[in-house]
Motif scaffolding. Structure first.
Motif, short mmCIF file in Angstrom:
data_model
loop_
_atom_site.label_atom_id
_atom_site.label_comp_id
_atom_site.label_asym_id
_atom_site.label_seq_id
_atom_site.Cartn_x
_atom_site.Cartn_y
_atom_site.Cartn_z
N VAL A 64 0.85 -1.19 0.00
CA VAL A 64 0.00 0.00 0.00
C VAL A 64 0.89 1.23 0.00
O VAL A 64 2.09 1.16 0.24
CB VAL A 64 -0.97 0.01 1.20
N ALA A 65 0.28 2.39 -0.26
CA ALA A 65 1.07 3.59 -0.55
C ALA A 65 1.55 4.34 0.68
O ALA A 65 2.55 5.06 0.61
CB ALA A 65 0.26 4.53 -1.44
N THR A 66 0.86 4.20 1.81
CA THR A 66 1.22 4.99 2.99
C THR A 66 1.14 4.13 4.25
O THR A 66 0.48 3.08 4.27
CB THR A 66 0.28 6.20 3.18
N ILE A 67 1.79 4.60 5.31
CA ILE A 67 1.71 3.92 6.60
C ILE A 67 0.27 3.95 7.11
O ILE A 67 -0.24 2.96 7.65
CB ILE A 67 2.69 4.57 7.59
N GLY A 68 -0.40 5.07 6.94
CA GLY A 68 -1.80 5.16 7.35
C GLY A 68 -2.67 4.13 6.66
O GLY A 68 -3.60 3.57 7.26
N ALA A 69 -2.37 3.84 5.40
CA ALA A 69 -3.15 2.85 4.65
C ALA A 69 -2.96 1.44 5.21
O ALA A 69 -3.86 0.61 5.12
CB ALA A 69 -2.77 2.89 3.17
N VAL A 70 -1.77 1.16 5.78
CA VAL A 70 -1.56 -0.14 6.43
C VAL A 70 -2.51 -0.28 7.61
O VAL A 70 -3.19 -1.30 7.79
CB VAL A 70 -0.09 -0.30 6.88
N PHE A 71 -2.58 0.76 8.44
CA PHE A 71 -3.49 0.74 9.59
C PHE A 71 -4.94 0.59 9.13
O PHE A 71 -5.71 -0.18 9.71
CB PHE A 71 -3.33 2.03 10.40
N GLU A 72 -5.32 1.34 8.11
CA GLU A 72 -6.69 1.28 7.59
C GLU A 72 -7.04 -0.13 7.13
O GLU A 72 -8.14 -0.63 7.38
CB GLU A 72 -6.85 2.25 6.42
N SER A 73 -6.10 -0.77 6.46
CA SER A 73 -6.35 -2.11 5.93
C SER A 73 -6.63 -3.10 7.04
O SER A 73 -7.54 -3.94 6.94
CB SER A 73 -5.14 -2.55 5.10
N VAL A 74 -5.87 -3.00 8.13
CA VAL A 74 -6.08 -3.90 9.26
C VAL A 74 -7.36 -3.53 10.00
O VAL A 74 -8.16 -4.40 10.37
CB VAL A 74 -4.87 -3.87 10.21
N ALA A 75 -7.59 -2.25 10.20
CA ALA A 75 -8.77 -1.80 10.95
C ALA A 75 -10.07 -2.19 10.25
O ALA A 75 -11.06 -2.54 10.90
CB ALA A 75 -8.72 -0.29 11.12
N LYS A 76 -10.07 -2.18 8.93
CA LYS A 76 -11.27 -2.51 8.17
C LYS A 76 -11.41 -4.01 7.90
O LYS A 76 -12.39 -4.45 7.30
CB LYS A 76 -11.26 -1.77 6.84
#
Length: 309
Positions: A64-76
């Protein structure tokens, strides 16, 4: 893996046996229930190397493109796990990761927590499509450039160090741009058909980046664990000293403490801390109760097994 290494009588070295064992375990896990893992891409970045080291090549690794997107992927629930850099032995904390922890900490419906760590030795190489004498620009992500700035100043004083979004993007640029070189991992040179002009140019020979494995389920205590905390304390004189005194009273060792501003321009700071032990250990549990009486908020970001380099 510990049992596998203990039973190893040769001739394969432990590192090779561990690598083979990791891939066998990954293939077996994915045969039973496919696992998806998000990491900060692109492919062949150091985050990708850490993901392979932890989960194996046969796991469904999702850049994924950003560190925030890694968190989003796990959270969702889009991926079972995520992997993000936390700190480097040369450059210290990774600000984007700490900010993401502050954003996602304590989300009730999908709590993102640390459930493991991956310490990855970082070796940086200078690579280019042309000769070293022709290099006038060196590209890489800012952290990589920082980790070899001494070597670049001594050996390539005529070259300008320029930031790129990733080491992979830097290598792609070095492949097509005359007078350009890139700094990155050895695998990038192979993937982009570049020549390694100088090997292991990092200023610190023990350069290590520690990655956090993100998940939604807690890790069980092993007897050799870390616990990550996010603290918000009163913005007044003596509050930090009072908070740190709690750890001393309970004989809890701190291995990391970082501060960063509160979001939205609010005065004050949050503190990211790592301490030795598991949240279920009596000493840590008692320490957390005491912290609740002096801090405005205490969030356990996760307890997880310590991995030795």
């Amino acid at each position: 893996m510990d049992a596998l290494i203990a039973a190893n009588a040769g001739p394969l070295p432990d590192s090779v046996l561990t690598s083979i064992g990791r891939e066998l375990l990954a293939a077996h896990r994915n045969r039973l229930a496919p696992v998806r893992v998000a990491y900060l891409g692109p492919e062949h970045s150091f985050s990708h190397q850490a993901a392979v080291l932890r989960f194996g090549e046969t796991t469904d690794l999702c850049p994924v493109a950003t560190i925030g997107a890694v968190f989003e992927s796990v959270a969702k629930g889009e991926t079972a796990y995520g992997l993000v850099p936390v700190e480097n032995s040369t450059d210290g904390r990774v600000v984007d990761t700490l900010a993401a922890f502050a954003r996602f900490a304590g989300v009730d419906d999908h709590p993102v927590r640390i459930c493991g760590e991956v310490p990855l030795p970082i070796h940086l190489h200078l690579m280019s499509a042309g000769p070293r004498s022709a290099v006038r620009r060196v590209y890489s992500k800012p952290q990589a450039l920082s980790q070899c700035r001494g070597w670049l100043a001594e050996h390539l004083p005529q070259a300008e160090a320029l930031p790129e979004s990733s080491t992979a993007a830097a290598a792609a640029r070095a492949k097509t741009e005359a007078g350009a070189a890139a700094v990155g991992g050895e695998r990038l040179a192979v993937e982009h058909g570049l020549t390694i002009l100088a090997s292991e140019i990092e200023d610190n020979p023990r350069n290590v980046t520690r990655f956090a494995v993100l998940g939604t389920e807690p890790a069980a205590a092993t007897g050799d664990d870390r616990t990550a905390l996010l603290l918000r304390i009163p913005h007044e004189p003596g509050s930090l000293a009072d908070t740190l005194a709690v750890f001393a009273r309970h004989e809890v060792n701190l291995s990391l403490i970082e501060s960063f501003p509160l979001p939205g321009g609010e005065p004050g700071y949050q503190f990211f801390l790592d301490c030795d032990g598991h949240a279920d250990d009596p000493a840590i549990a008692a320490c957390l109760r005491s912290l609740g009486r002096v801090a405005k908020s205490v969030t356990v970001l996760g307890s997880y097994p310590r991995e030795r380099n």
